[in-house]
Motif scaffolding. Sequence first.
Motif, PDB file in Angstrom:
ATOM      1  N   ARG A   1      45.373  39.715  15.931  1.00  0.00           N
ATOM      2  CA  ARG A   1      44.974  38.312  16.108  1.00  0.00           C
ATOM      3  C   ARG A   1      43.455  38.154  16.007  1.00  0.00           C
ATOM      4  O   ARG A   1      42.944  37.269  15.323  1.00  0.00           O
ATOM      5  CB  ARG A   1      45.475  37.801  17.465  1.00  0.00           C
ATOM      6  N   ILE A   2      42.729  39.053  16.688  1.00  0.00           N
ATOM      7  CA  ILE A   2      41.267  38.988  16.636  1.00  0.00           C
ATOM      8  C   ILE A   2      40.772  39.250  15.216  1.00  0.00           C
ATOM      9  O   ILE A   2      39.874  38.563  14.718  1.00  0.00           O
ATOM     10  CB  ILE A   2      40.658  40.000  17.615  1.00  0.00           C
ATOM     11  N   ALA A   3      41.367  40.249  14.540  1.00  0.00           N
ATOM     12  CA  ALA A   3      40.912  40.600  13.194  1.00  0.00           C
ATOM     13  C   ALA A   3      41.119  39.441  12.220  1.00  0.00           C
ATOM     14  O   ALA A   3      40.258  39.175  11.367  1.00  0.00           O
ATOM     15  CB  ALA A   3      41.637  41.848  12.703  1.00  0.00           C
ATOM     16  N   HIS A   4      42.247  38.755  12.311  1.00  0.00           N
ATOM     17  CA  HIS A   4      42.477  37.614  11.424  1.00  0.00           C
ATOM     18  C   HIS A   4      41.454  36.507  11.686  1.00  0.00           C
ATOM     19  O   HIS A   4      40.952  35.880  10.739  1.00  0.00           O
ATOM     20  CB  HIS A   4      43.903  37.079  11.604  1.00  0.00           C
TER      21      HIS A   4
ATOM     22  N   ALA B   1      34.405  33.675  28.444  1.00  0.00           N
ATOM     23  CA  ALA B   1      35.543  34.131  29.233  1.00  0.00           C
ATOM     24  C   ALA B   1      36.487  34.964  28.381  1.00  0.00           C
ATOM     25  O   ALA B   1      36.999  36.008  28.823  1.00  0.00           O
ATOM     26  CB  ALA B   1      36.277  32.942  29.835  1.00  0.00           C
ATOM     27  N   ALA B   2      36.720  34.530  27.133  1.00  0.00           N
ATOM     28  CA  ALA B   2      37.623  35.267  26.247  1.00  0.00           C
ATOM     29  C   ALA B   2      37.044  36.622  25.877  1.00  0.00           C
ATOM     30  O   ALA B   2      37.760  37.632  25.856  1.00  0.00           O
ATOM     31  CB  ALA B   2      37.890  34.442  24.990  1.00  0.00           C
ATOM     32  N   LEU B   3      35.740  36.671  25.589  1.00  0.00           N
ATOM     33  CA  LEU B   3      35.116  37.946  25.237  1.00  0.00           C
ATOM     34  C   LEU B   3      35.156  38.903  26.420  1.00  0.00           C
ATOM     35  O   LEU B   3      35.491  40.084  26.264  1.00  0.00           O
ATOM     36  CB  LEU B   3      33.669  37.724  24.786  1.00  0.00           C
ATOM     37  N   ALA B   4      34.829  38.404  27.610  1.00  0.00           N
ATOM     38  CA  ALA B   4      34.851  39.265  28.790  1.00  0.00           C
ATOM     39  C   ALA B   4      36.244  39.829  29.020  1.00  0.00           C
ATOM     40  O   ALA B   4      36.416  41.033  29.270  1.00  0.00           O
ATOM     41  CB  ALA B   4      34.392  38.476  30.021  1.00  0.00           C
TER      42      ALA B   4
ATOM     43  N   ILE C   1      28.102  38.953  32.400  1.00  0.00           N
ATOM     44  CA  ILE C   1      27.637  39.852  31.340  1.00  0.00           C
ATOM     45  C   ILE C   1      27.725  39.180  29.978  1.00  0.00           C
ATOM     46  O   ILE C   1      26.771  39.214  29.192  1.00  0.00           O
ATOM     47  CB  ILE C   1      28.465  41.159  31.357  1.00  0.00           C
ATOM     48  N   THR C   2      28.878  38.538  29.678  1.00  0.00           N
ATOM     49  CA  THR C   2      29.010  37.937  28.352  1.00  0.00           C
ATOM     50  C   THR C   2      28.136  36.695  28.217  1.00  0.00           C
ATOM     51  O   THR C   2      27.650  36.401  27.121  1.00  0.00           O
ATOM     52  CB  THR C   2      30.480  37.590  28.055  1.00  0.00           C
ATOM     53  N   GLY C   3      27.909  35.973  29.318  1.00  0.00           N
ATOM     54  CA  GLY C   3      26.975  34.851  29.248  1.00  0.00           C
ATOM     55  C   GLY C   3      25.575  35.329  28.894  1.00  0.00           C
ATOM     56  O   GLY C   3      24.882  34.721  28.071  1.00  0.00           O
TER      57      GLY C   3
ATOM     58  N   ALA D   1      39.797  44.231  29.195  1.00  0.00           N
ATOM     59  CA  ALA D   1      41.191  44.638  29.014  1.00  0.00           C
ATOM     60  C   ALA D   1      41.298  45.831  28.076  1.00  0.00           C
ATOM     61  O   ALA D   1      42.138  46.719  28.281  1.00  0.00           O
ATOM     62  CB  ALA D   1      42.007  43.464  28.479  1.00  0.00           C
ATOM     63  N   TYR D   2      40.463  45.874  27.049  1.00  0.00           N
ATOM     64  CA  TYR D   2      40.505  47.012  26.135  1.00  0.00           C
ATOM     65  C   TYR D   2      40.072  48.285  26.858  1.00  0.00           C
ATOM     66  O   TYR D   2      40.659  49.352  26.662  1.00  0.00           O
ATOM     67  CB  TYR D   2      39.623  46.762  24.921  1.00  0.00           C
ATOM     68  N   ALA D   3      39.046  48.181  27.697  1.00  0.00           N
ATOM     69  CA  ALA D   3      38.628  49.346  28.483  1.00  0.00           C
ATOM     70  C   ALA D   3      39.767  49.800  29.393  1.00  0.00           C
ATOM     71  O   ALA D   3      40.030  51.003  29.532  1.00  0.00           O
ATOM     72  CB  ALA D   3      37.391  49.002  29.315  1.00  0.00           C
ATOM     73  N   GLY D   4      40.466  48.839  30.000  1.00  0.00           N
ATOM     74  CA  GLY D   4      41.620  49.190  30.821  1.00  0.00           C
ATOM     75  C   GLY D   4      42.717  49.844  30.014  1.00  0.00           C
ATOM     76  O   GLY D   4      43.391  50.769  30.482  1.00  0.00           O
TER      77      GLY D   4
END
Length: 417
Positions: A96-99, A68-71, A37-39, A76-79
């Motif tokens: 971490r993502i926001a920074h 891979a990181a985006l997927a 999906i992310t690809g 994980a957020y959905a989980g």
Amino acid sequence: MGADPFDAQKETIVLSETSTAVVSATLPAVRSHGEAITGRFYRRMFDAHPDLLDLFNRGNQATGQQKAALAAAVVAYAGHLTGDTAGTPWGQILDRIAHKHASLGITATQYPIVGRHLLAAVGDVLGDAVTPPVAAAWDEVYWLLACELIAREARLYAGAGVPEGGPVWRDWRVTGRVRETADVVSFTLAPADGGPPGDFVPGRYVSVAVDLGRGRGQQIRQYSLSGRPGADEWRITVKRVRGEGGAPPGLVSGHLHDRVDVGDTLRLSPAFGEVDATGDGGPLLLVSAGIGLTPAMAALAHLAEKDPDREVTLAHADRAASTHALRHELPALQERLPNLAVHLWYEDAAGAEPSPLKAHVTAGLVDPDRIPVTAGTAAHLCGPIAFMNLVRGSLVRRGVPAGRIAYEVFGPGMLPG
């Protein structure tokens, strides 16, 4: 969308009951097809918005690390929202993502673009399984994540003095260039406008944006600040990334090594990063490998000025003394930090103990169980993920709480839980 549409520090993020049921039912399918999906998402988005290529690391795109990181993050957020990944430290992950996003100049207006192409990619890969209720549920997941990040990033921009919607970039003049090792160069930098550089916390990093020339566009990389906070100039210490294991050579590190000299101008972001490498007082353990030493050196320089009696242990792993960048600065730091203990691991330890550096030097790979730990230790780790995971596991087994172990990852991703 406004600057702060969702204050994640004041609200509880809840997925609607209807969407929770749908996401729970479809999460296994999305998880198993996550990288496909992310690809597909990246191909769709870059075809429609080629200008966004300038924001993404092409090396990570080439190796598949980015998708891979985006997927992993979206799944994980959905989980997290459905209770499938209870215990995941989402506040830390989102910070971490926001920074990282703030250091790239990501804006709220770009989130609809990402959302549109990401959800279209879900449909492309899963086909007829993506019914309107499924699409609506995953759209809700995405926007809950997006709103959390937008709110955090708005606060970071405000704290850094970046006007709403304004550019993060500032021109800096290269005032010094020092070859530290065969593959590492340090650059000292001063604002080209003559203004103050601003302060930073040890462990912070800056983004450097370079024009690659010949129609190759722009690329951005983050580099930890390796000099003393509060100094009149900032310093970054850059290792040349050589193409290995199918990964291409580093575009930005190669450009900086080969083309940037004293008097040239670089575009830098403000200093960002959610970790303070000096911890919160008490004994401090700095563990690094290779170029991961840069935040540790900023921490030591800061403590030498602000808290010279602090009990500090530096444990560093490198290939050899000749590849250990900034090693020559350690003797002076030891003089100013009487309670600094230095432990070094060199794969090749021949000639590794020249005076006046006082260090315990061990030949071979680092043994994390031999890194000294005292009661109340706070640790900061920086280096390859496998190295940090090994060290972190040892520290936790020996009684250091996971919450007192901070770390910095080069590239996308987090340490495994």
